[in-house]
Design an enzyme around this catalytic site. Structure first.
Site, mmCIF file in Angstrom:
data_model
loop_
_atom_site.group_PDB
_atom_site.id
_atom_site.type_symbol
_atom_site.label_atom_id
_atom_site.label_comp_id
_atom_site.label_asym_id
_atom_site.label_seq_id
_atom_site.Cartn_x
_atom_site.Cartn_y
_atom_site.Cartn_z
ATOM 1 N N HIS A 9 0.822 -1.214 0.000
ATOM 2 C CA HIS A 9 0.000 0.000 0.000
ATOM 3 C C HIS A 9 0.855 1.263 0.000
ATOM 4 O O HIS A 9 2.055 1.227 0.303
ATOM 5 C CB HIS A 9 -0.917 0.006 1.230
ATOM 6 C CG HIS A 9 -0.146 -0.076 2.517
ATOM 7 N ND1 HIS A 9 0.535 0.987 3.063
ATOM 8 C CD2 HIS A 9 0.072 -1.130 3.332
ATOM 9 C CE1 HIS A 9 1.131 0.604 4.171
ATOM 10 N NE2 HIS A 9 0.868 -0.684 4.363
ATOM 11 N N GLU A 84 -3.068 -7.587 7.011
ATOM 12 C CA GLU A 84 -1.747 -7.605 7.645
ATOM 13 C C GLU A 84 -1.769 -8.486 8.887
ATOM 14 O O GLU A 84 -2.831 -8.720 9.487
ATOM 15 C CB GLU A 84 -1.314 -6.188 8.002
ATOM 16 C CG GLU A 84 0.032 -6.063 8.701
ATOM 17 C CD GLU A 84 1.234 -6.560 7.906
ATOM 18 O OE1 GLU A 84 1.326 -7.785 7.663
ATOM 19 O OE2 GLU A 84 2.100 -5.732 7.565
#
Length: 179
Positions: A9, A84
């Site tokens: 990201h 994550e």
């Protein structure tokens, strides 16, 4: 040859503050949004033959993936296994903290309420095995630095120390080949 692409990201508030994000949903910064748009333009101009974007449900990855999809027209969908790793007691602490650095080499450690590296590897390896078995499709995974380490270990041999130190920059695009 069957390919897979991976990116992390764009830059987040906690990246700037040098904090471990983990499952904490730190938003993209202005720079992070620009990085995502720039990656979208790179993918569009680069002639990458990507069929679908799969992204983490955390907003920093979802927003990055949507920016890439908007620029390219590539369909995108959320893949929950790309979230994550939960770093438990270390979330919000300094990324370069000595105790965290040591804990990252202990693969069964769940960080007092988090997720172990072994648990993380299981869910990511299972996903990669599924994608490997789809040789007619090329995917771009949009996720996180912890996921980047697991993906790298799936495709390349690594020592524990190499694994703990591995990572990629925000919006860096990495190409992998399934054998």
């Amino acid at each position: 040859m069957h390919k897979l692409y991976f990116t992390r990201h764009g830059e987040t508030v906690w990246n700037v503050e040098n904090k471990i994000c983990g499952m904490t949903d730190s938003p993209l910064t202005k720079r992070g949004r620009a990085q995502a748009r720039a990656l979208g333009q790179k993918v569009k101009a680069g002639g990458y033959a990507i069929d679908e974007i799969l992204y983490s449900p955390l907003s920093r990855a979802a927003d990055t993936a949507k920016a890439i999809a908007d620029a390219t027209g590539i369909p995108a969908r959320c893949e929950p296994r790309l979230r994550e790793q939960c770093f438990g007691k270390y979330e919000g602490t300094p990324r370069n903290g000595e105790k965290f650095r040591i804990s990252k080499t202990c693969f069964a450690d769940r960080y007092d309420g988090g997720e172990s590296m072994l648990q993380l590897a299981q869910r990511i390896y299972n996903l990669l095995d599924e994608l490997r078995d789809q040789p007619d499709k090329t995917y771009l995974l949009v996720a996180h630095n912890g996921i980047a380490r697991v993906v790298e270990s799936y495709f390349h041999d690594m020592t524990n120390e190499e694994y703990a130190l591995a990572g990629i920059r925000n919006c860096e695009l990495v190409e992998y080949h399934f054998d």
